[in-house]
Design an enzyme around this catalytic site. Structure first.
Site, PDB file in Angstrom:
ATOM      1  N   LYS A  18       0.877  -1.188  -0.099  1.00 20.00           N
ATOM      2  CA  LYS A  18       0.198  -0.060  -0.032  1.00 20.00           C
ATOM      3  C   LYS A  18       0.823   1.217   0.046  1.00 20.00           C
ATOM      4  O   LYS A  18       1.970   1.551   0.451  1.00 20.00           O
ATOM      5  CB  LYS A  18      -1.009   0.023   1.059  1.00 20.00           C
ATOM      6  CG  LYS A  18      -0.343   0.095   2.676  1.00 20.00           C
ATOM      7  CD  LYS A  18       0.305   1.498   3.110  1.00 20.00           C
ATOM      8  CE  LYS A  18       0.953   1.464   4.355  1.00 20.00           C
ATOM      9  NZ  LYS A  18       1.821   2.363   4.789  1.00 20.00           N
ATOM     10  N   ASP A 146      -2.300  -1.824  10.030  1.00 18.31           N
ATOM     11  CA  ASP A 146      -2.348  -1.736   8.607  1.00 18.31           C
ATOM     12  C   ASP A 146      -3.064  -3.113   8.142  1.00 18.31           C
ATOM     13  O   ASP A 146      -3.439  -3.057   7.000  1.00 18.31           O
ATOM     14  CB  ASP A 146      -1.224  -1.495   7.682  1.00 18.31           C
ATOM     15  CG  ASP A 146      -0.634   0.026   7.952  1.00 18.31           C
ATOM     16  OD1 ASP A 146      -1.509   0.775   8.482  1.00 18.31           O
ATOM     17  OD2 ASP A 146       0.586  -0.020   7.869  1.00 18.31           O
TER      18      ASP A 146
HETATM   19  O1  C5P Z   1      -0.083  -1.155  14.509  1.00 20.79           O
HETATM   20  P1  C5P Z   1       1.337  -1.448  14.296  1.00 20.79           P
HETATM   21  O2  C5P Z   1       1.903  -2.637  14.889  1.00 20.79           O
HETATM   22  O3  C5P Z   1       1.725  -1.664  12.899  1.00 20.79           O
HETATM   23  O4  C5P Z   1       1.978  -0.187  14.704  1.00 20.79           O
HETATM   24  C1  C5P Z   1       3.597  -0.248  15.049  1.00 20.79           C
HETATM   25  C2  C5P Z   1       3.954   0.902  15.777  1.00 20.79           C
HETATM   26  O5  C5P Z   1       3.676   2.182  14.952  1.00 20.79           O
HETATM   27  C3  C5P Z   1       3.135   1.122  17.082  1.00 20.79           C
HETATM   28  O6  C5P Z   1       3.675   0.367  18.272  1.00 20.79           O
HETATM   29  C4  C5P Z   1       3.246   2.847  17.340  1.00 20.79           C
HETATM   30  O7  C5P Z   1       4.404   3.092  17.896  1.00 20.79           O
HETATM   31  C5  C5P Z   1       3.072   3.247  15.958  1.00 20.79           C
HETATM   32  N1  C5P Z   1       1.707   3.445  15.418  1.00 20.79           N
HETATM   33  C6  C5P Z   1       1.236   4.787  15.898  1.00 20.79           C
HETATM   34  N2  C5P Z   1      -0.128   5.087  15.581  1.00 20.79           N
HETATM   35  C7  C5P Z   1      -0.675   4.359  14.729  1.00 20.79           C
HETATM   36  C8  C5P Z   1      -0.159   3.283  13.865  1.00 20.79           C
HETATM   37  C9  C5P Z   1       1.141   3.084  14.526  1.00 20.79           C
HETATM   38  O8  C5P Z   1       1.807   5.485  16.724  1.00 20.79           O
HETATM   39  N3  C5P Z   1      -1.807   4.779  14.283  1.00 20.79           N
END
Ligand code: C5P
Length: 309
Positions: A18, A146
């Site tokens: 994406k 995501d």
């Molecule tokens: O959801 P995911 O595991 O991909 O997110 C990885 C990291 O990215 C989270 O631990 C956070 O630090 C950051 N993140 C965030 N806000 C979001 C998505 C991700 O701060 N909306």
């Protein structure tokens, strides 16, 4: 009948990368995530996950990031996807999983999320768990912000931490050149850098807004309208962690891109082309510019995770 009925069955699923054509980052929430308004566009780079019957879980990796960057144990989202689906369905997590990666890792292209989404679909079929779209989407959201979009595909507005989706119409394909720098960036470090920048300039305010311009452009505007509407609030943070990205963005503009921005948390540079032929010419120029490790042409929207016959 499940898609996998015998011990020799093999199930394969693929899921796309994406690009965020709009990524507005709101304040840091108490759960450690940031509130987002983002528009995801699924593009035509795909990872493939093959699931076979196994005794316990095993995982092999080929292609981008294999033999180094990407873990092949519980640190890999595919592994966690398998454990989560097995727990949800009340089955033993028995499967031999093979991931074939075309999506560069740690690049801001949701490659790990694509793998997790494809694994959920492949294992749902292999185990005959019939989790259904709604349950799979809920499991996907537990795996990462995501991952629901990697299942969904197409174009979608993501709110919450990016996991709450509503479809957006795109009337035509959009053509991109994706330039990937040598070294990956970790998503948490980019968000943390944004928080640091914001703390240093507290009077700037945080405007989340609604991505009307980008949604209108996707629905039928010329490439120049989409180019003008592109936004990524993580770009300044990615540039601060990787100053060389500035040169990469400039190289894309100099090569004639309609616009160029960092994809998600980076470091991939997504350069918008006028059409498919322009994308090929742009890719050739950027491949010769010496600023990217890999240069790929991609178009989107494309569908989300699918079983492959
Ligand atoms: O959801 P995911 O595991 O991909 O997110 C990885 C990291 O990215 C989270 O631990 C956070 O630090 C950051 N993140 C965030 N806000 C979001 C998505 C991700 O701060 N909306």
């Amino acid at each position: 009948m499940s898609l996998a009925d015998g011990p020799d069955d093999v199930v394969t699923a693929r899921a796309p990368a994406k690009v965020n054509v709009h990524l507005a980052v709101g304040p840091l929430r108490s759960d450690g995530f940031h509130e987002l308004q983002t528009v995801f566009l699924a593009v035509s780079l795909f990872d493939t996950v093959t699931a076979r019957p196994g005794d316990g879980l095993s995982l092999t990796l080929a292609g981008e990031g294999a033999g180094g960057e990407v873990p092949v144990d519980r640190g890999n989202l595919v592994w966690r996807a398998a454990e989560l689906l097995a727990e949800h369905a009340g089955v033993r997590p028995d499967a031999a999983l093979a991931v074939e990666k075309s999506i560069p890792a740690a690049a801001g292209l949701a490659g790990g999320s694509a793998d997790a989404a494809a694994a959920l679909l492949a294992l749902d079929a292999l185990w005959g768990t019939r989790a259904g779209r709604e349950d799979l989407t809920a499991l996907a959201a537990r795996l990462g912000s995501d991952v629901p979009f990697s299942l969904h595909g197409g174009v979608a507005l993501g709110t919450g931490r990016g996991e709450m989706l509503s479809p957006v119409l795109a009337r035509r394909p959009w053509h991109w050149v994706l330039g990937v720098a040598a070294e990956g960036l970790s998503t948490p470090s980019v968000y943390a850098e944004l928080d640091r920048q914001r703390a240093a300039a507290p009077d700037q305010g945080i405007a989340l807004g609604v991505p009307d311009a980008v949604v209108a452009a996707l629905q039928g505007g010329p490439a120049s309208a989409l180019a003008a509407a592109l936004r990524n609030d993580l770009q300044a943070a990615a540039l601060s962690l990787r100053p060389a990205l500035r040169r990469a963005l400039r190289a894309a503009s100099d090569a004639g891109a309609q616009a160029a921005l960092v994809s998600g948390s980076g470091p991939t540079v997504a350069a918008l082309a006028s059409d498919g032929d322009h994308a090929i010419r742009l890719a050739a120029t950027l491949a010769g510019a010496g600023v990217f490790r890999t240069v790929r042409v991609a178009h989107g929207p494309v569908p989300g995770a699918r079983l492959v016959a």
